[in-house]
Design an enzyme around this catalytic site. Sequence first.
Site, mmCIF file in Angstrom:
data_model
loop_
_atom_site.group_PDB
_atom_site.id
_atom_site.type_symbol
_atom_site.label_atom_id
_atom_site.label_comp_id
_atom_site.label_asym_id
_atom_site.label_seq_id
_atom_site.Cartn_x
_atom_site.Cartn_y
_atom_site.Cartn_z
ATOM 1 N N ARG A 1 30.752 -0.816 82.986
ATOM 2 C CA ARG A 1 31.549 0.320 83.454
ATOM 3 C C ARG A 1 30.660 1.356 84.137
ATOM 4 O O ARG A 1 31.021 1.938 85.156
ATOM 5 C CB ARG A 1 32.321 0.930 82.283
ATOM 6 N N LYS B 1 34.027 6.626 85.172
ATOM 7 C CA LYS B 1 33.753 7.652 84.157
ATOM 8 C C LYS B 1 32.784 8.684 84.733
ATOM 9 O O LYS B 1 31.583 8.626 84.483
ATOM 10 C CB LYS B 1 33.192 6.977 82.902
ATOM 11 N N GLU C 1 47.332 9.087 81.330
ATOM 12 C CA GLU C 1 46.410 9.143 80.191
ATOM 13 C C GLU C 1 46.734 10.318 79.279
ATOM 14 O O GLU C 1 47.459 11.246 79.643
ATOM 15 C CB GLU C 1 44.959 9.278 80.688
HETATM 16 C C1 LIG Z 1 35.900 7.334 78.142
HETATM 17 C C2 LIG Z 1 37.343 7.480 78.458
HETATM 18 C C3 LIG Z 1 38.343 6.782 77.765
HETATM 19 C C4 LIG Z 1 38.060 5.920 76.565
HETATM 20 O O1 LIG Z 1 37.283 4.794 76.832
HETATM 21 P P1 LIG Z 1 36.555 4.021 75.645
HETATM 22 O O2 LIG Z 1 35.743 3.002 76.327
HETATM 23 O O3 LIG Z 1 37.602 3.433 74.783
HETATM 24 O O4 LIG Z 1 35.751 5.047 74.907
HETATM 25 C C5 LIG Z 1 39.657 6.940 78.179
HETATM 26 N N1 LIG Z 1 39.992 7.759 79.204
HETATM 27 C C6 LIG Z 1 39.057 8.456 79.881
HETATM 28 C C7 LIG Z 1 39.493 9.338 80.984
HETATM 29 C C8 LIG Z 1 37.717 8.344 79.533
HETATM 30 O O5 LIG Z 1 36.816 9.050 80.219
#
Ligand SMILES: *Cc1c(COP(=O)(O)O)cnc(C)c1O
Length: 339
Positions: free
Chosen positions: A80, A183, A219
């Site tokens: 990722r 991210k 989300e």
């Molecule tokens: C990091 C994140 C998540 C959760 O991802 P995980 O890999 O399960 O920790 C969900 N939504 C957003 C916007 C994120 O930045």
Amino acid sequence: MTNLNWGELPFGYLKTDYNIRCYYKDGKWGELEVSSSEFLNLHISATALHYGQQAFEGMKAYRGKDGKIRLFRWEENFKRMERSAHGILMQPITKELFKEAITKAVLLNERFVPPYGTGASLYLRPLLIGSGPQVGVKPADEYLFMVFATPVGPYFKEGFSPVKIAVVRDSDRAAPLGTGSIKVGGNYASSLKGVQKAHDEGYGAPMYLDSVHKKYIDEIGAANFFGIKDSTYITPKSPSILPSITNMSIMQLAEDIGLNVERRPIDIEELDSFEEVGACGTAAIISPIGEIYDIDEDKKYLFCKDGKAGPISTKIYEKLVAIQYGDEPDTHNWVEIIK
Ligand SMILES: *Cc1c(COP(=O)(O)O)cnc(C)c1O
């Protein structure tokens, strides 16, 4: 081992002994460096500061009953971060350096890996930033990759209990062809207003709808959404969602316990028909949702009417946590013991 009140630790920053750094310069990554400083020496014109060239990851190391330390699906975090780097034209870190850096960050701070049974874990924060100077809008020539570690307590101090969410329509976290699916810190900057609005209304986190139609669930704050009905686990499909590794794992576990799994757009009005809903991510693993308040429509969707998390969410949560701590067999090869 350090003597801390592990079970009461917040999800926050606590200084540990060392962090790991690696610099990309003259077209190549250097050697990993170990630092005991909490500060960076950064150029005032670094692209991370001005143009948001910045991506991060969040993951945890868990100590099992056997005393061993486990990482959960770290390769997914690596992949990722590589995608995030490509998404904003940064130089990705290599898989080998990523692995070595997270492992070092755990082992050098081993006295901060919480003991088994406290519900706490060691949170790891890999970070990649454009460190080279630019004034014109273009990608940096130099990058810094670093990893710090900080112990965090269990998300739910009083047990696994439902949270309240507010639907926010007057700000967007991400756009369909924007950076929502990687991210990067910029998404968090644009989510802060929504977070504040939810808090001002007395709610724990905002729910974002798709920014085009304001109709489909995107989300919950910085976590993915899921709903359960008719033996089916349903989670939104949207180009602006960050693919959660927790959600990916839950989809597999849902299948393992005989549920159907669907990824598709979820109209907010469909909330009326769900038996259980929740949010998922590394911090809380699963947050069961007890109430979703659509502020603009003045409509409340209520779940967990007995005040408790639903049976399926609870079952999946317990199963996933048991795998992470090594209490249950790791049938999908998600866990790597590093010591
Ligand atoms: C990091 C994140 C998540 C959760 O991802 P995980 O890999 O399960 O920790 C969900 N939504 C957003 C916007 C994120 O930045």
